[in-house]
Scaffold this active site. Structure first.
Site, PDB file in Angstrom:
ATOM      1  CG  ASP A 287     -32.905  -7.408 -45.514  1.00 13.31           C
ATOM      2  OD1 ASP A 287     -31.843  -7.021 -44.708  1.00 13.31           O
ATOM      3  OD2 ASP A 287     -33.694  -6.835 -45.780  1.00 13.31           O
TER       4      ASP A 287
ATOM      5  CG  HIS B 241     -27.957  -6.204 -37.576  1.00 13.07           C
ATOM      6  ND1 HIS B 241     -27.620  -5.040 -37.063  1.00 13.07           N
ATOM      7  CD2 HIS B 241     -29.034  -5.787 -38.551  1.00 13.07           C
ATOM      8  CE1 HIS B 241     -28.223  -3.984 -37.529  1.00 13.07           C
ATOM      9  NE2 HIS B 241     -29.022  -4.507 -38.426  1.00 13.07           N
TER      10      HIS B 241
HETATM   11  C1  SDX Z   1     -29.674  -4.791 -43.021  1.00 11.77           C
HETATM   12  O1  SDX Z   1     -26.813  -1.666 -40.460  1.00 11.77           O
HETATM   13  C2  SDX Z   1     -27.791  -1.628 -40.406  1.00 11.77           C
HETATM   14  O2  SDX Z   1     -28.746  -1.222 -39.423  1.00 11.77           O
HETATM   15  C3  SDX Z   1     -28.584  -2.686 -41.575  1.00 11.77           C
HETATM   16  C4  SDX Z   1     -30.147  -2.867 -41.625  1.00 11.77           C
HETATM   17  C5  SDX Z   1     -30.944  -1.525 -41.764  1.00 11.77           C
HETATM   18  O3  SDX Z   1     -31.992  -1.577 -41.375  1.00 11.77           O
HETATM   19  O4  SDX Z   1     -30.293  -0.479 -42.424  1.00 11.77           O
HETATM   20  O5  SDX Z   1     -30.392  -3.430 -40.663  1.00 11.77           O
HETATM   21  C6  SDX Z   1     -30.619  -3.708 -42.798  1.00 11.77           C
HETATM   22  O6  SDX Z   1     -28.656  -4.367 -43.973  1.00 11.77           O
HETATM   23  C7  SDX Z   1     -29.466  -5.997 -42.450  1.00 11.77           C
HETATM   24  C8  SDX Z   1     -28.418  -7.067 -42.682  1.00 11.77           C
HETATM   25  C9  SDX Z   1     -28.763  -7.815 -44.013  1.00 11.77           C
HETATM   26  N1  SDX Z   1     -27.523  -8.569 -44.539  1.00 11.77           N
HETATM   27  C10 SDX Z   1     -27.699 -10.019 -44.439  1.00 11.77           C
HETATM   28  O7  SDX Z   1     -28.363 -10.567 -44.252  1.00 11.77           O
HETATM   29  C11 SDX Z   1     -26.402 -10.578 -45.228  1.00 11.77           C
HETATM   30  C12 SDX Z   1     -25.901 -11.471 -44.103  1.00 11.77           C
HETATM   31  N2  SDX Z   1     -25.375 -11.054 -42.936  1.00 11.77           N
HETATM   32  C13 SDX Z   1     -23.756 -10.513 -42.991  1.00 11.77           C
HETATM   33  O8  SDX Z   1     -23.099 -10.583 -43.897  1.00 11.77           O
HETATM   34  C14 SDX Z   1     -23.572  -9.902 -41.605  1.00 11.77           C
HETATM   35  O9  SDX Z   1     -24.246 -10.599 -40.557  1.00 11.77           O
HETATM   36  C15 SDX Z   1     -23.685  -8.522 -41.692  1.00 11.77           C
HETATM   37  C16 SDX Z   1     -23.081  -7.854 -42.906  1.00 11.77           C
HETATM   38  C17 SDX Z   1     -25.034  -8.206 -41.472  1.00 11.77           C
HETATM   39  C18 SDX Z   1     -23.008  -7.786 -40.509  1.00 11.77           C
HETATM   40  O10 SDX Z   1     -21.566  -8.081 -40.691  1.00 11.77           O
HETATM   41  P1  SDX Z   1     -20.523  -7.926 -39.373  1.00 11.77           P
HETATM   42  O11 SDX Z   1     -21.081  -7.106 -38.233  1.00 11.77           O
HETATM   43  O12 SDX Z   1     -19.300  -7.187 -40.088  1.00 11.77           O
HETATM   44  O13 SDX Z   1     -20.194  -9.056 -38.821  1.00 11.77           O
HETATM   45  P2  SDX Z   1     -19.035 -10.156 -39.265  1.00 11.77           P
HETATM   46  O14 SDX Z   1     -19.082 -10.347 -40.671  1.00 11.77           O
HETATM   47  O15 SDX Z   1     -17.664  -9.540 -38.551  1.00 11.77           O
HETATM   48  O16 SDX Z   1     -19.481 -11.476 -38.552  1.00 11.77           O
HETATM   49  C19 SDX Z   1     -19.003 -11.967 -37.288  1.00 11.77           C
HETATM   50  C20 SDX Z   1     -18.772 -13.183 -37.541  1.00 11.77           C
HETATM   51  C21 SDX Z   1     -18.069 -13.741 -38.582  1.00 11.77           C
HETATM   52  O17 SDX Z   1     -17.473 -15.052 -38.006  1.00 11.77           O
HETATM   53  P3  SDX Z   1     -15.845 -15.051 -37.554  1.00 11.77           P
HETATM   54  O18 SDX Z   1     -15.007 -14.304 -38.429  1.00 11.77           O
HETATM   55  O19 SDX Z   1     -16.001 -14.282 -36.017  1.00 11.77           O
HETATM   56  O20 SDX Z   1     -15.694 -16.673 -37.350  1.00 11.77           O
HETATM   57  O21 SDX Z   1     -20.301 -14.163 -37.783  1.00 11.77           O
HETATM   58  C22 SDX Z   1     -20.009 -14.403 -39.061  1.00 11.77           C
HETATM   59  C23 SDX Z   1     -18.729 -14.037 -39.832  1.00 11.77           C
HETATM   60  O22 SDX Z   1     -18.342 -15.017 -40.558  1.00 11.77           O
HETATM   61  N3  SDX Z   1     -21.344 -14.035 -39.559  1.00 11.77           N
HETATM   62  C24 SDX Z   1     -21.832 -15.126 -40.609  1.00 11.77           C
HETATM   63  C25 SDX Z   1     -22.991 -14.326 -40.829  1.00 11.77           C
HETATM   64  N4  SDX Z   1     -23.082 -13.071 -40.442  1.00 11.77           N
HETATM   65  C26 SDX Z   1     -21.880 -12.863 -39.694  1.00 11.77           C
HETATM   66  N5  SDX Z   1     -21.789 -16.102 -40.845  1.00 11.77           N
HETATM   67  C27 SDX Z   1     -22.602 -17.178 -41.638  1.00 11.77           C
HETATM   68  N6  SDX Z   1     -23.780 -16.302 -41.964  1.00 11.77           N
HETATM   69  C28 SDX Z   1     -24.031 -14.942 -41.709  1.00 11.77           C
HETATM   70  N7  SDX Z   1     -25.198 -14.241 -42.198  1.00 11.77           N
END
Ligand code: SDX
Length: 432
Positions: free
Chosen positions: A366, A308
């Site tokens: 989720d 998140h």
């Molecule tokens: C919702 O914003 C809100 O409040 C949203 C929400 C709401 O109520 O409105 O809470 C609802 O959208 C919840 C999120 C649902 N989405 C997912 O579950 C999809 C999977 N999660 C991600 O794609 C990700 O965690 C996000 C999109 C939720 C957050 O993305 P960020 O903040 O841009 O984080 P990032 O992509 O920069 O990740 C930071 C690191 C990265 O690794 P490095 O580059 O540092 O090596 O964490 C890794 C990412 O690759 N990472 C993951 C991951 N999520 C982040 N690696 C594997 N699996 C994951 N799910």
């Protein structure tokens, strides 16, 4: 340490420093007020808005490090346990918990707005039967703009209130109708004798040919899910609604824009993706394979339902959802649900893995919601539609808060330009 009242920017090229005010929030980070920075020849650069407060708001508050979520100051755990979706809707829109008289009046108003203009039924006919329910929800919600002209003066508070009530009440009917349309079953009219969650399940699952009674356990579980999903600060879809609304666009179009943003798999579309992921995993023995794929940078796969932007601790909604899973599966005698076992084991393994620990990746709202929806007999294609149903309350509350501000202005971000400098047109005959 006291809160600073200003910050000074100094430059290494000898130009004079710039002082900017610091504004203290009631809770959470203080903000540096950069509104005058552009007059001084500078912009800030923050793609993804990692460090940007786009507005003033008093509706919800998240403490990502502590894993806290408040709606108008009330902890989400308390609201999920003691309140209900109608009461939380009143709280988010009006700022205070309703008295018993206010709640009765609000609930009665909501129930009287559930019907749609009968001609809207034909709008559904324009979609293929196998259209994703979110495609239908976005389209039909936007189409409401063509039917409710009498409440779209967005600069009039009463108009905004009527539109907000219409949207909250009617989105439930539209979502249920999108399911019926997808199934090839006749639309079922709302029953105003039923509560919000009960009415939605009735419109989804009843058939005109026989009586149907909604399981109160299912209605209570859905109502709790709607509470958990109602608002969440300035997430992508809420920011979409605010930006669309800032131009004075009509409320139905703004909410349709929010739905479109929510549909993305990184946002509200994740609940559907989580269930598909759990089904693909199929057995707890295959969890390590998926954990490794999620950690592999050369692989675009992400562990859906994990991570998140703000929560660097367990999403408090996920904890409530996990408990709801336990309770509902027990009450429905589904305790052997294989997907729930996979989800619990996946959470346990990820919690011990350095990759997830170091990046503070925990289950989000989720991760468990799809298992609850599935136990309620709701198909994956409807998961995001139900998220949209709930979040419509937050969207209209945030939209209303923005327009009620005296100094509200159209949202118009700037850019960091790295394109071509000025150059003259070259006739096609002279191009090489
Ligand atoms: C919702 O914003 C809100 O409040 C949203 C929400 C709401 O109520 O409105 O809470 C609802 O959208 C919840 C999120 C649902 N989405 C997912 O579950 C999809 C999977 N999660 C991600 O794609 C990700 O965690 C996000 C999109 C939720 C957050 O993305 P960020 O903040 O841009 O984080 P990032 O992509 O920069 O990740 C930071 C690191 C990265 O690794 P490095 O580059 O540092 O090596 O964490 C890794 C990412 O690759 N990472 C993951 C991951 N999520 C982040 N690696 C594997 N699996 C994951 N799910």
């Amino acid at each position: 340490m006291t809160v600073p009242t200003k910050v000074t920017l100094t430059f290494d090229n000898g130009q004079p420093p710039i002082e900017l005010p610091v504004l203290a929030g009631n809770l959470g980070p203080n903000v540096i007020d950069i509104r005058d920075l552009s007059k001084l020849g500078f912009l800030t650069y923050d793609p993804g808005f990692m460090s940007t407060a786009s507005c003033n708001s008093s509706i919800s508050f998240i403490d990502g490090e502590a894993g806290l979520l408040y709606y108008r100051g009330y902890p989400i755990e308390q609201l999920a346990q003691h309140s209900d979706f109608i009461e939380v809707s009143y709280l988010l829109i009006h700022g205070e918990l309703p008295t018993s008289e206010e709640k009765v009046a609000f609930d009665k108003t909501m129930r009287r707005h559930t019907m749609l203009h009968d001609q809207i039924n034909t709008v559904f006919r324009g979609f293929r039967r196998d259209a994703h329910p979110m495609a239908v929800l976005v389209g039909v919600t936007g189409a409401l703009s063509a039917f409710y002209h009498d409440s779209i003066d967005v600069f009039d508070a009463r108009n905004r209130e009527i539109s907000a009530y219409r949207l909250i009440a009617k989105v439930s009917t539209i979502a249920a109708m999108s399911y019926k349309y997808n199934m090839g079953e006749p639309f079922v009219y709302p029953q105003n004798r039923l509560g919000y969650a009960e009415n939605f399940l009735y419109m989804m699952f009843s058939m005109p040919s026989e009586p149907y009674v909604v399981n109160p356990v299912a209605a209570r579980a859905l109502d709790k899910i709607l509470v958990l999903h109602a608002d969440h600060e300035q997430n992508a879809s809420t920011s979409t609604v605010r930006l669309a609304g800032s131009s004075g666009a009509n409320p139905f179009a703004c909410i349709a824009a929010g739905m479109a943003s929510l549909w993305g798999p990184l946002h509200g579309g994740a609940n559907e993706a989580v269930l598909k992921m759990l089904e693909d995993i199929g057995d707890v023995s295959r969890i390590p394979e998926y954990i490794n794929r999620a950690k592999d940078k050369s692989n675009s796969f992400r562990l859906m339902g994990f991570g998140h932007r703000i929560y660097k601790n367990m999403d408090p909604r996920a904890a409530v959802m996990r408990q709801t899973c336990h309770e509902l599966l027990n009450e429905l005698q589904l305790t052997e649900d294989p997907l729930f076992k996979i989800a619990l084991e996946l959470e346990r393994i990820a919690a011990q893995d350095e990759y997830f620990i170091s990046r503070k990746l925990y289950p989000n709202v989720d991760f468990y919601s799809g298992i609850v929806f599935r136990a309620l007999g709701i198909p994956p294609s409807m998961f995001t539609a139900i998220f949209a149903l709930a979040r419509t309350v937050g969207w209209v509350a945030q939209w209303n808060e923005m327009l009620a501000e005296n100094n509200h202005r159209i949202g118009r971000p700037r850019q960091h330009y790295n394109g071509a400098a000025r150059r003259d047109y070259v006739p096609v005959a002279e191009r090489v």
